[in-house]
Design a protein around this motif. Structure first.
Motif, PDB file in Angstrom:
ATOM      1  N   ASP B 102      38.274  37.047  33.152  1.00 24.74           N
ATOM      2  CA  ASP B 102      38.867  37.051  34.482  1.00 24.74           C
ATOM      3  C   ASP B 102      40.136  37.908  34.478  1.00 24.74           C
ATOM      4  N   LYS B 158      33.168  34.354  40.412  1.00 25.40           N
ATOM      5  CA  LYS B 158      33.060  33.042  41.031  1.00 25.40           C
ATOM      6  C   LYS B 158      31.599  32.751  41.405  1.00 25.40           C
ATOM      7  N   THR B 162      29.433  29.851  39.662  1.00 21.14           N
ATOM      8  CA  THR B 162      29.047  28.742  40.545  1.00 21.14           C
ATOM      9  C   THR B 162      27.565  28.396  40.348  1.00 21.14           C
ATOM     10  N   SER B 199      42.225  32.463  37.256  1.00 25.37           N
ATOM     11  CA  SER B 199      42.571  32.283  38.670  1.00 25.37           C
ATOM     12  C   SER B 199      42.131  30.901  39.169  1.00 25.37           C
ATOM     13  N   GLU B 200      42.819  30.430  40.211  1.00 23.91           N
ATOM     14  CA  GLU B 200      42.614  29.059  40.691  1.00 23.91           C
ATOM     15  C   GLU B 200      41.170  28.799  41.129  1.00 23.91           C
ATOM     16  N   ASP B 201      40.548  29.781  41.786  1.00 22.75           N
ATOM     17  CA  ASP B 201      39.188  29.519  42.288  1.00 22.75           C
ATOM     18  C   ASP B 201      38.157  29.437  41.154  1.00 22.75           C
ATOM     19  N   SER B 204      38.670  25.910  39.546  1.00 24.60           N
ATOM     20  CA  SER B 204      38.132  24.808  40.356  1.00 24.60           C
ATOM     21  C   SER B 204      36.647  24.543  40.091  1.00 24.60           C
TER      22      SER B 204
END
Lengths: 244, 244
Positions: B102, B158, B162, B199-201, B204
């Motif tokens: 990332d 992401k 996912t 990164s935050e996303d 999560s």
């Protein structure tokens, strides 16, 4: 104002000869300088473009960006540069996990290994006299402040290792697989030169030869970088300790 | 003789824009070039100061040291420079141990991680679109030929993670201790940017947060370099696999 003779002196600290002559080395960046200020190292001078929050005004000298550029060894100078006294050699004891470096030449590799030692709580490392000097500005920078906590001793490695009270472990392509070997609780881990590996006379006194197995099917893969190998082997020693 | 327009073209390959325009990137040194010659990559041209033992004469062009200096991206040019075609994106399957990066920015770090992947038999890695370009000459050089065997995919991380069929593992200061955690047999290991981490996303959607425990007593130690951390975590995954 920095006198031109001071500028000249600082610029000369790029060379080991002058570091020894003036008994000084350079640390750059407030974050790194902070580590040395709160350590046993003695600070000779600090030159900075901005006030330093954790210090009193009389402890540093404000200079201009242009002046900092002249004395910095970095492409993009940080905000401050300190002259730090070379430390005295302190006594040491050999126990737990120890690291010895046989002719490491790359400043980035030595700096990264010192950072690794610091992470794993190893408070000293030993280098052969043929290794890059740890007070080289590039090495100091690569340690990211860890040099303030890890003592680096230059010594005759063969002599040191011959009388080691703990097993001497070297790396070797034909060594035992680190993952399936039962690693000793205490060990002197010796890592070798970037191109030539460990010298023959050190190999001859090794008690345990280790290898990081290659999982890639294609046998062409270059060997791993020495700092990466040190990280992986150190990690496996601590991994096995943690699991006991 | 190298035409001046050819020299200009090669020099422009320092920039991603021109690598894409000409669909080419640069590989330097006979040893590294050999890896690409015996791979699925297509070689466009080879310029060398000496005959290449594993190739036929019509497959390369002899140039002078002065010419090589003009086109090389190295401070000390090797003996040869090849122009290699950018590869097509190949289909991939997600299984075993996978690596996702990332926003890795440092060419040396990306190169070292590709070398690590190659060592551990990981045949592809995934980079966010914000990561440094793998065909940057500095990255290619740092892979030491491993880029010829590891496919690098730039993608929306992401989205990829996912829908990952295997657990997504991120690093986090408050994560589980890698040494005492029972690590999954298959996992997507995500490593983050040098300064800002993951990164935050991406955090999560993590299924398992991991940390390399710090053994140093003094809590000031900087975090480890991302390539070193990748090496240590990868190693622990393989270590636990080997012990089953």
């Amino acid at each position: 104002m920095l006198s031109s003779s001071k500028v000249k002196l600082i610029q000369s600290l790029n060379k080991k000869k002058y570091r020894q002559k003036y008994n000084l080395f350079v640390v750059e960046g407030i974050k790194n300088i902070k580590e040395f200020v709160f350590s046993n190292f003695l600070i000779s001078n600090i030159y900075t473009t901005e006030p330093i929050p954790f210090m009193q005004e009389h402890q540093y000298q404000i200079i201009s960006h242009e002046e900092l550029k002249k004395i910095s060894f970095l492409k993009t100078p940080h905000n401050a540069l300190a002259l730090v006294e070379l430390p005295d050699t302190l006594p040491y004891s050999i126990q737990g996990i120890q690291i010895a470096l046989d002719s490491i030449q790359d400043p980035g590799n030595l700096g990264t290994i010192i950072r690794l030692a610091d992470w794993y709580g190893i408070e000293q490392i030993f280098c052969s006299e043929t290794s890059v000097d740890v007070y080289n500005p590039k090495v100091v920078q690569a340690t990211m402040g860890s040099l303030a906590r890890v003592q680096v001793n230059y010594t005759d490695l063969k002599k040191l290792l011959t009388t080691s009270p703990i097993p001497v472990c070297t790396t070797d392509m034909d060594g035992e697989n680190i993952y399936t070997s039962c690693l000793p609780q205490e060990a002197f881990l010796v890592m070798g030169n970037e191109g030539n590996g460990i010298s023959e006379d050190i190999k001859s006194i090794s008690n345990l030869k280790l290898t990081i197995p290659r999982f890639g099917k294609k046998q062409k893969t270059e060997s791993l970088n020495v700092a990466i190998s040190t990280g992986i082997i150190l990690s496996e020693f601590f991994s096995q300790k943690e699991k006991i």
